[in-house]
Write a protein that holds these residues in place. Sequence first.
Motif: not given
Length: 110
Positions: A84-89, A53-55, A3-10
């Motif tokens: 850790l994967i930054p949301s900006s990347c 922040q979605g990291n 499933q594709h998820v966009d955690p920054s949308s939470v």
Amino acid sequence: MEQHVDPSSVHFGNDTNNSPLVGRVKKLLNHRMLVGINDGRFFLGAFHCIDKQGNIILQDAVEYRSTRRTSPSPMEQRCLGLILIPSSCRSSCHVDCSIEEQISLLSLQK
């Protein structure tokens, strides 16, 4: 199933412990997650946590990257551990989960 998820949308709101969205994200803990980043690399690991922040933090992560710029190219892998994967990347995010969990996750994207 994936499933594709966009955690920054939470969005977590003020009372993060009782939020239904937080409860759904908690269900993803320890699920395998594949995260793509802007430079073309992918990381596969167990979802450990996400911040406001979605990291994303992955446990037992493995990095996959192309060895050449031409297609098709062989993939090189290396074990990284906790990352850790930054949301900006981040360019993509996929979670390995059941059909019922996929249906539940669809409401996170609204």
